[in-house]
Design a protein around this motif. Structure first.
Motif, PDB file in Angstrom:
ATOM      1  N   TYR A 286       0.836  -1.200   0.000  1.00 52.48           N
ATOM      2  CA  TYR A 286       0.000   0.000   0.000  1.00 52.48           C
ATOM      3  C   TYR A 286       0.872   1.253   0.000  1.00 52.48           C
ATOM      4  CZ  TYR A 286      -3.068   3.733   1.528  1.00 52.48           C
ATOM      5  OH  TYR A 286      -3.743   4.916   1.608  1.00 52.48           O
ATOM      6  N   LYS A 287       1.895   1.268   0.856  1.00 52.24           N
ATOM      7  CA  LYS A 287       2.763   2.444   0.955  1.00 52.24           C
ATOM      8  C   LYS A 287       3.474   2.711  -0.370  1.00 52.24           C
ATOM      9  CE  LYS A 287       3.453   2.079   5.908  1.00 52.24           C
ATOM     10  NZ  LYS A 287       4.364   1.753   6.994  1.00 52.24           N
ATOM     11  N   THR A 288       3.928   1.653  -1.036  1.00 54.49           N
ATOM     12  CA  THR A 288       4.592   1.812  -2.331  1.00 54.49           C
ATOM     13  C   THR A 288       3.617   2.352  -3.372  1.00 54.49           C
ATOM     14  OG1 THR A 288       6.111   0.007  -1.824  1.00 54.49           O
ATOM     15  CG2 THR A 288       5.866   0.600  -4.143  1.00 54.49           C
ATOM     16  N   LEU A 289       2.412   1.773  -3.425  1.00 55.45           N
ATOM     17  CA  LEU A 289       1.401   2.227  -4.375  1.00 55.45           C
ATOM     18  C   LEU A 289       1.005   3.670  -4.095  1.00 55.45           C
ATOM     19  CD1 LEU A 289      -0.569   1.618  -6.688  1.00 55.45           C
ATOM     20  CD2 LEU A 289      -2.142   0.687  -4.996  1.00 55.45           C
ATOM     21  N   ASP A 290       0.791   4.010  -2.843  1.00 56.83           N
ATOM     22  CA  ASP A 290       0.404   5.364  -2.458  1.00 56.83           C
ATOM     23  C   ASP A 290       1.487   6.366  -2.851  1.00 56.83           C
ATOM     24  OD1 ASP A 290      -1.417   7.204  -1.084  1.00 56.83           O
ATOM     25  OD2 ASP A 290       0.208   7.369   0.396  1.00 56.83           O
ATOM     26  N   ARG A 291       2.745   6.041  -2.573  1.00 58.74           N
ATOM     27  CA  ARG A 291       3.863   6.924  -2.917  1.00 58.74           C
ATOM     28  C   ARG A 291       3.937   7.117  -4.441  1.00 58.74           C
ATOM     29  NH1 ARG A 291       7.944   3.916  -1.721  1.00 58.74           N
ATOM     30  NH2 ARG A 291       7.448   3.927   0.480  1.00 58.74           N
ATOM     31  N   THR A 292       3.768   6.035  -5.190  1.00 61.44           N
ATOM     32  CA  THR A 292       3.820   6.105  -6.651  1.00 61.44           C
ATOM     33  C   THR A 292       2.710   7.003  -7.191  1.00 61.44           C
ATOM     34  OG1 THR A 292       4.775   3.898  -6.779  1.00 61.44           O
ATOM     35  CG2 THR A 292       3.736   4.743  -8.768  1.00 61.44           C
TER      36      THR A 292
END
Length: 149
Positions: free
Chosen positions: A64-70
């Motif tokens: 989730y954190k990776t997707l949100d940052r992207t």
């Protein structure tokens, strides 16, 4: 969060289908198999797992954190504003900087910063040619007479 929830739900449905497939195979091989319907087996396998998925929180997960940052980075880099028939980028395709004095090509409809596109037009003229629109894939010719504010 919804995309991650859907991804996991799809994986659960896939696992349930694998279970049903295994159940069908065993029923075909076993003449004395029970009368439980395949959809009941599917639901009994999938129901509790989907219920658990509904209450799962994704915000702490690495995915989730990776997707949100992207997505946040993409929003910052590709900020769009509506104009005419197509969305336009707020950055000049020639300089990569924010457009300060916007001009639009009358030939292709792309926007540029006035200084950036004028520099491109002058450099092309010095090289003995005409400037091409710097937007990837466009290829329209652009001259000073083709620009409007």
């Amino acid at each position: 969060v919804e995309l991650l929830r859907l991804k996991e739900a799809a994986a659960l449905h896939s696992a349930a289908m694998t279970t049903v497939k295994r159940d069908i195979t065993s029923r075909l091989l076993d003449e004395n198999a029970g009368d439980e319907s395949l959809s009941d087996g599917y639901q009994s396998f999938l129901g509790p797992k989907l219920a658990a998925l509904e209450s799962k929180t994704f915000e702490a997960s690495r995915e989730y954190k990776t997707l949100d940052r992207t997505l946040r980075d993409a929003d910052d880099e590709e900020l769009q504003m509506e104009g005419g028939d197509a969305p336009i980028n707020t950055k000049c395709p020639m300089t990569g900087a924010e457009i300060e004095s916007a001009v639009k090509s009358t030939k292709c409809g792309h926007y540029y910063d006035l200084e950036g596109i004028n520099g491109h037009i002058r450099a092309s003229a010095r090289a003995g040619g005409t400037a091409r629109c710097p937007v990837a894939g466009c290829g329209s010719r652009v001259g000073k007479d083709d620009l409007e504010r």
